[in-house]
Design a protein around this motif. Structure first.
Motif, PDB file in Angstrom:
ATOM      1  N   UNK A  83       0.800  -1.215   0.000  1.00 49.00           N
ATOM      2  CA  UNK A  83       0.000   0.000   0.000  1.00 49.00           C
ATOM      3  C   UNK A  83       0.830   1.260   0.000  1.00 49.00           C
ATOM      4  N   UNK A  84       2.150   1.113   0.302  1.00 50.94           N
ATOM      5  CA  UNK A  84       3.007   2.290   0.336  1.00 50.94           C
ATOM      6  C   UNK A  84       4.363   2.077  -0.332  1.00 50.94           C
ATOM      7  N   UNK A  85       4.838   0.825  -0.386  1.00 52.12           N
ATOM      8  CA  UNK A  85       6.129   0.567  -1.019  1.00 52.12           C
ATOM      9  C   UNK A  85       6.211  -0.870  -1.512  1.00 52.12           C
ATOM     10  N   UNK A  86       7.192  -1.110  -2.390  1.00 47.16           N
ATOM     11  CA  UNK A  86       7.469  -2.449  -2.895  1.00 47.16           C
ATOM     12  C   UNK A  86       8.575  -3.096  -2.065  1.00 47.16           C
ATOM     13  N   UNK A  87       8.511  -4.417  -1.909  1.00 49.18           N
ATOM     14  CA  UNK A  87       9.532  -5.151  -1.167  1.00 49.18           C
ATOM     15  C   UNK A  87       9.909  -6.404  -1.935  1.00 49.18           C
ATOM     16  N   UNK A  88      11.196  -6.606  -2.149  1.00 43.63           N
ATOM     17  CA  UNK A  88      11.685  -7.804  -2.828  1.00 43.63           C
ATOM     18  C   UNK A  88      11.586  -8.991  -1.882  1.00 43.63           C
ATOM     19  N   UNK A  89      10.973 -10.071  -2.342  1.00 47.01           N
ATOM     20  CA  UNK A  89      10.853 -11.299  -1.559  1.00 47.01           C
ATOM     21  C   UNK A  89      11.872 -12.315  -2.059  1.00 47.01           C
ATOM     22  N   UNK A  90      12.309 -13.188  -1.154  1.00 48.73           N
ATOM     23  CA  UNK A  90      13.347 -14.160  -1.499  1.00 48.73           C
ATOM     24  C   UNK A  90      12.874 -15.578  -1.182  1.00 48.73           C
ATOM     25  N   UNK A  91      11.875 -16.091  -1.894  1.00 45.31           N
ATOM     26  CA  UNK A  91      11.401 -17.453  -1.620  1.00 45.31           C
ATOM     27  C   UNK A  91      12.458 -18.488  -1.997  1.00 45.31           C
TER      28      UNK A  91
END
Length: 284
Positions: A169-177
């Motif tokens: 809702x405010x920023x993007x976050x890189x996920x590391x599955x």
């Protein structure tokens, strides 16, 4: 899974709605009725629970200008927002954190852009973090976690592999599955309320132009490969015909079910994936 398929099918059906006969049109219909929707290039659409309408954004093939349309269940209506994203091909999903639709796409220079559809207009967001340049993503409303999941890639993906990101809702976050689909772009993402998971299907693998048919779900931390009963995974298809003694010929370029399940056992243990027990139980 059936509910997810039905939802995806309904979106496709809406996008392909044929012209409404004049005898069935409402006398109060606006000039921008369903038969006035232009041919669009690179369009995306998503349902907005707030307005209870389907929102579609794309570029008109006639003049390549950005245009926004809404579907209220009976007709299409062209919207005229005060501001609008550029005419890029992007992906859209409902964002529960902001109660708006979020649209992600690339500018003419390949830079990522994030827009929100709220109160009948488009508002550009400038988050502190964003996916890298030239990456194309498909977005999905991850209802269980209340965020938006983005999956996609760039170029031929041999140098720039696919990535998974989330929007809160405010920023993007890189996920590391620790597990994820083979590098691809153009996947289909839809939330299945029956299993409370986001479902990923298909995509063009490694810039080959070949559409994959494997199925994955997002459990909140990683991508999990799913195996529908009776379907042998495509990675188990060899390059030459294979015969299985006592089980006949598997056909050109295919393994017998017993041989496929034997090989699948090694693959799933190595990759840490869920084995198709229902498909292979009869071959043990």
């Amino acid at each position: 899974m059936l509910r997810a398929a039905a939802l995806l099918g309904s979106l496709i059906l809406i996008g392909c709605t044929s012209e409404v006969p004049a005898s069935q049109r409402s006398p109060n219909a606006s000039p921008a009725a369903s038969d006035a929707v232009p041919r669009l290039s690179g369009f995306s659409m998503a349902y907005d629970p707030g307005s209870r309408k389907l929102v579609m954004f794309g570029a008109s093939e006639a003049d390549f200008k950005p245009t926004t349309w809404t579907w209220d269940g009976s007709q299409w209506r062209q919207e005229h927002p005060a501001t609008s994203p550029p005419a890029f091909g992007g992906s859209m999903a409902y964002d529960r954190a902001s109660a708006s639709l979020v649209l992600y796409g690339l500018g003419s220079d390949g830079s990522p852009q994030t827009w929100e559809w709220t109160a009948g207009t488009w508002v550009e967001r400038h988050p502190p973090a964003a996916p890298p340049r030239f990456y194309s993503f498909s977005l999905g409303d991850n209802e269980a976690a209340g965020n938006v999941i983005a999956f996609g890639g760039c170029c031929a993906q041999d140098i720039a592999p696919s990535q998974t990101w989330s929007w809160d809702g405010s920023t993007w976050k890189r996920l590391q599955p620790n597990t994820m689909p083979i590098d691809r772009v153009g996947v289909n993402l839809v939330y299945d309320p029956a299993i409370q998971k986001l479902v990923l299907l298909g995509g063009y693998v490694r810039g080959s132009g070949n559409q994959s048919n494997d199925l994955w779900t997002w459990d909140g931390e990683r991508w999990v490969r799913e195996y529908p009963p009776g379907v042998i995974p495509s990675e188990l298809v060899p390059e030459s015909p294979t015969k299985a003694p006592g089980h006949g010929t598997a056909g050109p370029g295919r393994l017998s079910l017993r041989a496929a399940c034997r090989r699948l056992g090694f693959i799933t243990r190595w990759r840490g994936m869920k084995p198709p027990i229902s498909s292979c139980s009869s071959t043990r």
